[in-house]
Design a protein around this motif. Structure first.
Motif, PDB file in Angstrom:
ATOM      1  N   THR A  85      -3.717  11.484   5.047  1.00 56.52           N
ATOM      2  CA  THR A  85      -2.745  11.580   6.519  1.00 56.52           C
ATOM      3  C   THR A  85      -2.304  10.138   6.542  1.00 56.52           C
ATOM      4  O   THR A  85      -1.289  10.152   7.302  1.00 56.52           O
ATOM      5  N   HIS A  86      -2.523   9.220   5.866  1.00 55.44           N
ATOM      6  CA  HIS A  86      -2.157   7.890   5.937  1.00 55.44           C
ATOM      7  C   HIS A  86      -2.582   7.112   4.797  1.00 55.44           C
ATOM      8  O   HIS A  86      -3.651   7.395   4.150  1.00 55.44           O
ATOM      9  N   TRP A  87      -2.226   5.980   4.851  1.00 55.09           N
ATOM     10  CA  TRP A  87      -2.686   4.843   3.770  1.00 55.09           C
ATOM     11  C   TRP A  87      -4.106   4.154   3.771  1.00 55.09           C
ATOM     12  O   TRP A  87      -4.546   3.936   2.734  1.00 55.09           O
ATOM     13  N   HIS A  88      -4.479   4.022   5.040  1.00 57.79           N
ATOM     14  CA  HIS A  88      -6.050   3.280   4.981  1.00 57.79           C
ATOM     15  C   HIS A  88      -7.130   3.777   4.162  1.00 57.79           C
ATOM     16  O   HIS A  88      -7.074   5.226   4.063  1.00 57.79           O
ATOM     17  N   LEU A  89      -7.783   2.733   3.559  1.00 61.06           N
ATOM     18  CA  LEU A  89      -8.819   3.287   2.716  1.00 61.06           C
ATOM     19  C   LEU A  89     -10.058   4.282   3.126  1.00 61.06           C
ATOM     20  O   LEU A  89     -10.633   4.584   2.094  1.00 61.06           O
ATOM     21  N   ASP A  90     -10.198   4.344   4.563  1.00 66.52           N
ATOM     22  CA  ASP A  90     -11.236   5.250   4.990  1.00 66.52           C
ATOM     23  C   ASP A  90     -10.581   6.642   4.610  1.00 66.52           C
ATOM     24  O   ASP A  90     -11.367   7.767   4.912  1.00 66.52           O
ATOM     25  N   HIS A  91      -9.377   6.727   4.218  1.00 67.98           N
ATOM     26  CA  HIS A  91      -8.858   8.112   4.310  1.00 67.98           C
ATOM     27  C   HIS A  91      -8.282   8.403   2.855  1.00 67.98           C
ATOM     28  O   HIS A  91      -8.270   9.497   2.288  1.00 67.98           O
ATOM     29  N   SER A  92      -7.806   7.358   2.276  1.00 66.46           N
ATOM     30  CA  SER A  92      -7.271   7.495   0.927  1.00 66.46           C
ATOM     31  C   SER A  92      -8.013   6.934  -0.342  1.00 66.46           C
ATOM     32  O   SER A  92      -7.700   6.706  -1.407  1.00 66.46           O
ATOM     33  N   ALA A 162       3.616   5.890  14.173  1.00 66.08           N
ATOM     34  CA  ALA A 162       2.532   6.458  15.293  1.00 66.08           C
ATOM     35  C   ALA A 162       1.384   5.192  14.871  1.00 66.08           C
ATOM     36  O   ALA A 162       1.525   4.272  15.575  1.00 66.08           O
ATOM     37  N   HIS A 163       0.248   5.619  14.040  1.00 65.74           N
ATOM     38  CA  HIS A 163      -0.797   5.057  14.015  1.00 65.74           C
ATOM     39  C   HIS A 163      -0.366   3.928  12.714  1.00 65.74           C
ATOM     40  O   HIS A 163      -0.918   2.817  12.685  1.00 65.74           O
ATOM     41  N   THR A 164       0.394   4.443  11.759  1.00 63.11           N
ATOM     42  CA  THR A 164       1.106   3.653  10.823  1.00 63.11           C
ATOM     43  C   THR A 164       2.393   4.219  10.860  1.00 63.11           C
ATOM     44  O   THR A 164       2.949   4.918  11.342  1.00 63.11           O
ATOM     45  N   GLY A 181      -5.082  13.207  11.645  1.00 71.43           N
ATOM     46  CA  GLY A 181      -5.298  11.913  10.980  1.00 71.43           C
ATOM     47  C   GLY A 181      -5.643  10.940  12.007  1.00 71.43           C
ATOM     48  O   GLY A 181      -6.356  11.264  12.949  1.00 71.43           O
ATOM     49  N   ASP A 182      -5.451   9.640  11.966  1.00 72.79           N
ATOM     50  CA  ASP A 182      -5.832   8.665  13.007  1.00 72.79           C
ATOM     51  C   ASP A 182      -4.698   8.371  14.205  1.00 72.79           C
ATOM     52  O   ASP A 182      -4.852   7.655  14.986  1.00 72.79           O
ATOM     53  N   VAL A 183      -3.666   9.548  14.357  1.00 71.58           N
ATOM     54  CA  VAL A 183      -2.892   9.595  15.701  1.00 71.58           C
ATOM     55  C   VAL A 183      -3.608  10.176  16.766  1.00 71.58           C
ATOM     56  O   VAL A 183      -3.669   9.658  17.929  1.00 71.58           O
TER      57      VAL A 183
HETATM   58 ZN   LIG Z   1      -6.283   4.725   9.997  1.00 73.79          ZN
END
Ligand SMILES: [Zn+2]
Length: 297
Positions: A85-92, A162-164, A181-183
């Protein structure tokens, strides 16, 4: 008669031969074939297909075993597709492990750009090293992409700034499930990553995209917090817009970030909320200060 006998035979013999797979305790069936793992670092959507499993987000590297166990409780097949959903490491953060096991990683183009180079997260004062080329998203898109898995159409929509700057909303059209995602942080003051191109304006627009494509039966999955309904998302939208309006007025009146944070424009929403209220307000201040500078130029 044939049909009756056949159904009777199925009903009697199938459960004895193939026990229904038991979902892991942290996995919930959402709608259609879509399930969600309420993971340690973030929620993971799971869609089993004929040749493999599609997941949305793969948590941190340290959560890979948990993610795999959740997937295994839904399907015996390997993960074939991971959507970030985006690049942050808790997701990717699991990308390297899943790519090494043969999955393709799918993301908005900016996710690949950010994961290909070192990132500095201002909010946490931390440097994040790049992923090796083989762990980077191998399928990227700009605005919109539709993947198919059996009868399900999985629509990926870019929610800009949005969030990123690389957020993807994932819409499982047949199942009527949306992953935000984090939106969308449910019952948590959201983190808006200004350093990665996030903004309050984009957060609100992103929520509006989800509201426009949902109805009262839609299951809406935040990356953090419990699974929600359209009504919950509308409540969140009202919170974002109300706090944003107060902060924007104060920015236009020339108040400093410190003064705006001290005015506690989000205080009315504290009940039942987690997250960092002041950091949320600061990010909104920063979003409108930039807009204000832009207006004056
Ligand atoms: Zn995030």
């Amino acid at each position: 008669m044939m049909r009756f006998v056949w159904r009777l035979a199925l009903g009697l013999s199938l459960p004895a031969i193939i026990p229904a797979p038991a979902l892991a305790a942290d996995v919930q069936r959402l709608a259609g074939n879509v399930s969600v793992l309420i993971g340690t670092s973030s929620n993971v959507l799971i869609l089993p297909g004929k040749a493999g499993v599609l997941i949305v987000d793969d948590q941190r590297r340290s959560d890979v075993a948990e993610t795999l166990a959740g997937v295994a409780s839904v399907s015996p097949l390997p993960v074939r597709t991971v959507i970030d959903t985006h690049w942050h490491l808790d997701h990717s953060g699991g990308n390297a492990a899943f790519a090494a096991a043969g999955a393709r990683i799918v993301a908005q183009r900016n996710v690949r750009l950010r994961r290909a180079s070192e990132q500095y997260m201002v909010a946490y004062n931390s440097h994040i090293p790049p992923d090796p080329p083989e762990a980077l998203p191998s399928l990227v898109y700009d605005d919109r992409l539709v993947l198919r898995e059996g009868a399900e159409a999985i629509e990926l929509i870019h929610l800009p700034n949005a969030h990123t700057d690389g957020d993807t909303l994932v819409h499982f059209r047949k199942a009527n499930v949306i992953a935000m995602g984090d939106v969308f942080f449910n019952h948590i003051f959201p983190f808006i990553d200004r350093g990665s191109g996030g903004s309050i304006q984009g957060m609100i627009k992103g929520v509006d995209v989800a509201l426009a494509m949902s109805d009262k039966r839609t299951r809406i999955v935040p990356a953090h917090g419990p699974v929600a309904s359209r009504a919950d998302l509308l409540t969140y939208r009202t919170m974002l817009a109300t706090v944003a309006r107060s902060v924007r007025q104060q920015v236009r009146a020339g108040r400093t970030a410190k003064e705006v944070v001290a005015s506690h424009p989000a205080a009315a929403y504290r009940a039942g909320m987690e997250g960092e209220e002041d950091r949320f307000v600061e990010a909104i201040y920063d979003s409108y200060r930039d807009e204000n500078i832009h207006h004056r130029l």
